[in-house]
Design a protein around this motif. Sequence first.
Motif, PDB file in Angstrom:
ATOM      1  N   SER A 191       0.827  -1.208   0.000  1.00  0.00           N
ATOM      2  CA  SER A 191       0.000   0.000   0.000  1.00  0.00           C
ATOM      3  C   SER A 191       0.862   1.260   0.000  1.00  0.00           C
ATOM      4  CB  SER A 191      -0.925  -0.018   1.221  1.00  0.00           C
ATOM      5  OG  SER A 191      -1.801   1.086   1.216  1.00  0.00           O
ATOM      6  N   ASN A 194       2.507   1.734  -3.369  1.00  0.00           N
ATOM      7  CA  ASN A 194       1.514   2.224  -4.315  1.00  0.00           C
ATOM      8  C   ASN A 194       1.178   3.686  -4.060  1.00  0.00           C
ATOM      9  OD1 ASN A 194      -1.862   2.397  -4.462  1.00  0.00           O
ATOM     10  ND2 ASN A 194      -0.811   1.758  -6.332  1.00  0.00           N
ATOM     11  N   ARG A 195       0.975   4.042  -2.797  1.00  0.00           N
ATOM     12  CA  ARG A 195       0.533   5.383  -2.441  1.00  0.00           C
ATOM     13  C   ARG A 195       1.665   6.412  -2.529  1.00  0.00           C
ATOM     14  NH1 ARG A 195      -0.933   4.026   2.078  1.00  0.00           N
ATOM     15  NH2 ARG A 195       0.829   4.766   3.332  1.00  0.00           N
ATOM     16  N   ARG A 214      -7.156  -2.309   0.369  1.00  0.00           N
ATOM     17  CA  ARG A 214      -6.030  -1.602  -0.244  1.00  0.00           C
ATOM     18  C   ARG A 214      -6.255  -1.313  -1.728  1.00  0.00           C
ATOM     19  NH1 ARG A 214      -2.920  -0.888   4.523  1.00  0.00           N
ATOM     20  NH2 ARG A 214      -2.838  -2.858   5.641  1.00  0.00           N
ATOM     21  N   CYS A 215      -7.090  -2.134  -2.383  1.00  0.00           N
ATOM     22  CA  CYS A 215      -7.204  -2.027  -3.838  1.00  0.00           C
ATOM     23  C   CYS A 215      -8.185  -0.929  -4.231  1.00  0.00           C
ATOM     24  CB  CYS A 215      -7.627  -3.368  -4.442  1.00  0.00           C
ATOM     25  SG  CYS A 215      -9.325  -3.863  -4.079  1.00  0.00           S
TER      26      CYS A 215
END
Length: 499
Positions: A191, A194-195, A214-215
């Motif tokens: 996460s 990705n973030r 998370r998705c």
Amino acid sequence: MSAIVEVSDLTVSYGNNPALRDLSFSVEEGDLVLISGPSGCGKSTLALTLTGLIPHAKRAVMKGTVRVDGIDTRTSTPAALASHIGIVFQNPHSQLFHSTVVDEVSFAPRNSMLSGERLGEDDVERRTVFSLASTGILHLRDRKIGELSDGERQRVAIASVLSMSPRILVLDEPTANLDWEGTGLVMGTLSRLNRERGITILVVEHRLSAVYPRCCKAMIMNEGRIAAFGSRGTVFSDRGRLVSLGLRFPWKWIENGTERYVPEGIRPPAVTGSPLVELKGVSAGYGKRKVLSDIDLSIYPGEFVALVGKNGEGKSTLARVIAGLHKPSKGKVLWHQSVKRLPLGRRAGFVFQNTGEQLLCKTVEDEVSLGPECLGLEKEVYASMALETTDLISLRNRAPYSLSIGEGQRCVLASVLATDPVLFLLDEPSVGQDWGHLSRVMAFLKRLGKNRKAVVIITHDDKLVCRFAERIVLLEGGRVTADGIPDKRETELGMEAAF
């Protein structure tokens, strides 16, 4: 945002068996996508195709186009694609090559060429420490790979891919071998990547509760096709579809790793009759490393036991000792008089966590027939029963190595069922399995208790424990720290709370 993954009219076949059929979709840069579906639906084949391993490294017929980060995977080698897209395989054994954890994780950045130059040692060390810390294994830095549990190896595999800082990351069931603490660490890491770093992430997973919060998007696959693709809210709003495909709706997601194995209502096991197998003062390890210490444990006929605990606590070692595959350094393993003269394969049937180690034959039917034939059983009767129980009749002529991980695990389970053992040992039986197939097999194993057979499952799957286990044994630090029967009310509440 622009599409960083583009798939057009993709069909992939192994021989005459299509694994993917006419797939077309795109993933935007910065997306975190959950990909799920029943075992054998093509999820792992899709992961291999996105990373260029199909068609370059794995024998398969590919039609259509796949572009990642603007690159056509047909015209670029997997090595050239590695700095754009990285993959963590379902089986961590297949991508670990070095003797120590630090050597494994530092290998890729140490040998990569960025802008025509190798990274300096300071940059290699920085990437290595970040990857180890992000996956919660910094304390394993100097450990030998061969001394790690399968769950720990899974985290090493993830760390080794993270060390390359790819723009796109594909993970095939990254949490399958992990306890909830490890799952929380890994998903938290993904996460953040990705973030904060904008890495596009695609996660193939059956444990929907681990990935769901998370998705931003989700894809459901079935029989090689896309059954649903869109925002997570839209895809998961159709609970009827999930149920029909044997998938578990993520009633409660995992924000932080917690231990929920032992319900509060646990009480001492009810002891009746003589044990089927008894461990007295058993200690065991590998070389100088002690894994089990003074284990006293009895398994009784008809029991369905869940052996639980964090990664690296000795669960798989204990199962190997019971099965006679690992000799204890101290103590005794005593079998009941009625079974001690049976061949080892009739006493205990063991389904390994890495089932690829148990596949030997050219076809599924040959694989399932081999055991009863060697043990003098009626192979037609026992093999047919096992194939039907594990839903493999339609795959009986397939080559075992052409199966998905989930199908391969069911093939090994069928081969064990066909030998008619008195004790069944299953190490992480939910790996690669959708809930539909898994629950049917577990229900069959539970019915075997009426024939005085016993089942021991090693699992991190709370729902599996809550639904089927009649006794829970908790292993911590190589010792049994809890052993008992969960209160029925607590079991039902635990199942609802966990999922």
